[in-house]
Design an enzyme around this catalytic site. Sequence first.
Site, PDB file in Angstrom:
ATOM      1  N   SER A 159      -2.918   8.138  -7.410  1.00  0.00           N
ATOM      2  CA  SER A 159      -3.560   8.716  -6.227  1.00  0.00           C
ATOM      3  C   SER A 159      -3.618  10.245  -6.371  1.00  0.00           C
ATOM      4  O   SER A 159      -2.613  10.874  -6.702  1.00  0.00           O
ATOM      5  CB  SER A 159      -2.768   8.381  -4.964  1.00  0.00           C
ATOM      6  OG  SER A 159      -2.660   6.999  -4.790  1.00  0.00           O
ATOM      7  N   GLU A 242      14.025   6.767   2.532  1.00  0.00           N
ATOM      8  CA  GLU A 242      13.126   6.710   3.691  1.00  0.00           C
ATOM      9  C   GLU A 242      12.750   5.302   4.140  1.00  0.00           C
ATOM     10  O   GLU A 242      11.585   4.960   4.229  1.00  0.00           O
ATOM     11  CB  GLU A 242      11.827   7.475   3.367  1.00  0.00           C
ATOM     12  CG  GLU A 242      12.024   8.924   3.038  1.00  0.00           C
ATOM     13  CD  GLU A 242      12.471   9.722   4.238  1.00  0.00           C
ATOM     14  OE1 GLU A 242      12.242   9.262   5.369  1.00  0.00           O
ATOM     15  OE2 GLU A 242      13.076  10.771   4.034  1.00  0.00           O
TER      16      GLU A 242
HETATM   17  C1  LIG Z   1      -4.192   2.474  -2.836  1.00  0.00           C
HETATM   18  C2  LIG Z   1      -3.117   2.480  -3.892  1.00  0.00           C
HETATM   19  C3  LIG Z   1      -2.515   3.676  -4.253  1.00  0.00           C
HETATM   20  C4  LIG Z   1      -1.560   3.702  -5.277  1.00  0.00           C
HETATM   21  N1  LIG Z   1      -1.048   4.922  -5.662  1.00  0.00           N
HETATM   22  C5  LIG Z   1      -0.204   4.965  -6.716  1.00  0.00           C
HETATM   23  C6  LIG Z   1       0.237   6.237  -7.227  1.00  0.00           C
HETATM   24  O1  LIG Z   1      -0.123   7.301  -6.722  1.00  0.00           O
HETATM   25  N2  LIG Z   1       1.048   6.243  -8.309  1.00  0.00           N
HETATM   26  C7  LIG Z   1       1.484   5.087  -8.902  1.00  0.00           C
HETATM   27  O2  LIG Z   1       2.247   5.172  -9.863  1.00  0.00           O
HETATM   28  N3  LIG Z   1       1.067   3.875  -8.447  1.00  0.00           N
HETATM   29  C8  LIG Z   1       0.231   3.784  -7.384  1.00  0.00           C
HETATM   30  N4  LIG Z   1      -0.216   2.570  -6.929  1.00  0.00           N
HETATM   31  C9  LIG Z   1       0.185   1.365  -7.643  1.00  0.00           C
HETATM   32  C10 LIG Z   1       1.100   0.456  -6.843  1.00  0.00           C
HETATM   33  O3  LIG Z   1       2.399   0.966  -6.812  1.00  0.00           O
HETATM   34  C11 LIG Z   1       0.992  -0.928  -7.495  1.00  0.00           C
HETATM   35  O4  LIG Z   1      -0.332  -1.405  -7.255  1.00  0.00           O
HETATM   36  C12 LIG Z   1       2.002  -1.910  -6.955  1.00  0.00           C
HETATM   37  O5  LIG Z   1       3.292  -1.541  -7.368  1.00  0.00           O
HETATM   38  C13 LIG Z   1       1.697  -3.353  -7.412  1.00  0.00           C
HETATM   39  O6  LIG Z   1       1.584  -3.417  -8.792  1.00  0.00           O
HETATM   40  P1  LIG Z   1       0.315  -4.088  -9.502  1.00  0.00           P
HETATM   41  O7  LIG Z   1      -0.924  -3.516  -8.872  1.00  0.00           O
HETATM   42  O8  LIG Z   1       0.501  -3.925 -10.985  1.00  0.00           O
HETATM   43  O9  LIG Z   1       0.379  -5.620  -9.131  1.00  0.00           O
HETATM   44  P2  LIG Z   1       1.338  -6.713  -9.797  1.00  0.00           P
HETATM   45  O10 LIG Z   1       2.716  -6.207  -9.843  1.00  0.00           O
HETATM   46  O11 LIG Z   1       0.698  -7.179 -11.072  1.00  0.00           O
HETATM   47  O12 LIG Z   1       1.235  -7.852  -8.715  1.00  0.00           O
HETATM   48  C14 LIG Z   1       0.157  -8.779  -8.642  1.00  0.00           C
HETATM   49  C15 LIG Z   1       0.545  -9.820  -7.566  1.00  0.00           C
HETATM   50  O13 LIG Z   1       1.742 -10.513  -7.959  1.00  0.00           O
HETATM   51  C16 LIG Z   1       2.749 -10.375  -6.964  1.00  0.00           C
HETATM   52  N5  LIG Z   1       4.073 -10.236  -7.573  1.00  0.00           N
HETATM   53  C17 LIG Z   1       4.412  -9.389  -8.583  1.00  0.00           C
HETATM   54  N6  LIG Z   1       5.738  -9.502  -8.856  1.00  0.00           N
HETATM   55  C18 LIG Z   1       6.235 -10.425  -7.995  1.00  0.00           C
HETATM   56  C19 LIG Z   1       7.531 -10.974  -7.773  1.00  0.00           C
HETATM   57  N7  LIG Z   1       8.577 -10.584  -8.491  1.00  0.00           N
HETATM   58  N8  LIG Z   1       7.670 -11.901  -6.796  1.00  0.00           N
HETATM   59  C20 LIG Z   1       6.601 -12.314  -6.045  1.00  0.00           C
HETATM   60  N9  LIG Z   1       5.344 -11.829  -6.224  1.00  0.00           N
HETATM   61  C21 LIG Z   1       5.165 -10.909  -7.173  1.00  0.00           C
HETATM   62  C22 LIG Z   1       2.362  -9.089  -6.221  1.00  0.00           C
HETATM   63  O14 LIG Z   1       2.912  -9.045  -4.921  1.00  0.00           O
HETATM   64  C23 LIG Z   1       0.860  -9.171  -6.211  1.00  0.00           C
HETATM   65  O15 LIG Z   1       0.385  -9.999  -5.181  1.00  0.00           O
HETATM   66  C24 LIG Z   1      -1.164   2.509  -5.913  1.00  0.00           C
HETATM   67  C25 LIG Z   1      -1.763   1.287  -5.540  1.00  0.00           C
HETATM   68  C26 LIG Z   1      -2.737   1.274  -4.550  1.00  0.00           C
HETATM   69  C27 LIG Z   1      -3.369  -0.046  -4.203  1.00  0.00           C
END
Ligand SMILES: Cc1cc2nc3c(=O)[nH]c(=O)nc-3n(C[C@H](O)[C@H](O)[C@H](O)COP(=O)(O)OP(=O)(O)OC[C@H]3O[C@@H](n4cnc5c(N)ncnc54)[C@H](O)[C@@H]3O)c2cc1C
Length: 391
Positions: A159, A242
């Site tokens: 972001s 937080e």
């Molecule tokens: C608008 C937005 C802003 C963001 N900004 C930043 C930023 O500034 N910096 C940064 O570093 N990241 C950022 N992110 C990333 C964000 O932290 C990740 O999208 C988030 O941690 C989920 O990871 P992923 O997208 O890889 O999904 P995944 O981890 O691949 O998850 C995919 C699906 O599987 C589920 N899942 C995964 N693991 C498990 C588990 N152990 N048990 C049950 N279900 C599970 C998840 O809930 C999800 O539904 C941002 C994301 C968004 C959408």
Amino acid sequence: MDFRPDPSLDAFRREVREFLEGLPAELRNQPRSTRSKPAEVRLWQQTLHARGWGAPYWAKEHGGAGWSLSQMLVFDEECAAAGTPTVDGFLHKLLGPVLNQFGTPEQRAAHVLPSLRGERLWCQGFSEPGSGSDLASLRTRAEIGGDHYVVNGQKIWTSYAHESDWIFLLVRTDANVKKQSGISFLLVDMKTPGITVRPIRSIDDFHHLNETFFDSVRVPVAQRVGEEGGGWSITKFLLNNEHASAAELPSLKRYMSELHRLADAQHLRERPEFALKLARLEAELQAIAMMVQRVTALEQAHDPAALTLGSMLKIRGTELQQRLTEAHVEALGDYGAVAYPHPELESNARFPGQDAARGLANDMFFRRASTIYGGTSEVQRGIIAKLLFQL
Ligand SMILES: Cc1cc2nc3c(=O)[nH]c(=O)nc-3n(C[C@H](O)[C@H](O)[C@H](O)COP(=O)(O)OP(=O)(O)OC[C@H]3O[C@@H](n4cnc5c(N)ncnc54)[C@H](O)[C@@H]3O)c2cc1C
């Protein structure tokens, strides 16, 4: 627990309100569902710094305002109600506490003051393709060469990377140990050669997300925070901060008052089904507000139960954000069917209904992501199950 408003906060609330009422017009009534524009974030930060409130969430010994968690909540609520620009949350809530706890005096001297003066905006380089919830599997690597690391790899969902001056970055410095043990935490100037930022345009029609690429980026070893390989402990500390603010109560209150305004304008209280919806949303908001008070009290008492309840707040608060913003669009009736430009996006085009409807559909779309960023709801449920039910 006594959930009545705490009268000891009245004088503080008045002090904050007086300060906010004295602000120039450009610092009030801002749209603020996502982060404000960089120039506004900087100006707001400068203004807060000049008032002695440049670090509203930090302890006094670290140059903060030294407020209690309840005072911070009052400050956030009053700012949301006045519509001030947003602060750089990456600095205030994430990096600042890390530098205060783990940074060297040289690192604090180099980074804290310029940031509090609004000269330096930060972004967070944690997530990678394939490493979001499973953050410890990250692959961006940093190899040491003399007094520099050489960083190669890719981050995603960064972001505001395109408008930030510096990034705090997790990198793999050792691939031959347990995955959590080989991660380090670096501070990197976004102007360093080899960094490429590519926009990802999101469903709310904004550009706030990015892919960030690192191609042989040289980072001085002195810009590593903590020990080499110690990045995971820092990350756990950072992600654990937080809990009470996880629900974003001030935003919820602002959304609710916007919904009341729309309901009045459209005479929706006369429709029983909408009146019922409004009452349900209001009741849920009150329940979350009480829970925030409870979590605040637990956090102030350093009770570990705050962690579980913080995860509950994250789930319930973000779900309520989604329902409130959906109700905004529903309340607009036919005008809700059109995604009018957000007030932050320049547009000279005029459409009927625009004055009431600008940006509301964008907010609704943006909030689809709130149950993902900051830890997905599924992962929060995993935390609750593990901690509360000892699974
Ligand atoms: C608008 C937005 C802003 C963001 N900004 C930043 C930023 O500034 N910096 C940064 O570093 N990241 C950022 N992110 C990333 C964000 O932290 C990740 O999208 C988030 O941690 C989920 O990871 P992923 O997208 O890889 O999904 P995944 O981890 O691949 O998850 C995919 C699906 O599987 C589920 N899942 C995964 N693991 C498990 C588990 N152990 N048990 C049950 N279900 C599970 C998840 O809930 C999800 O539904 C941002 C994301 C968004 C959408």
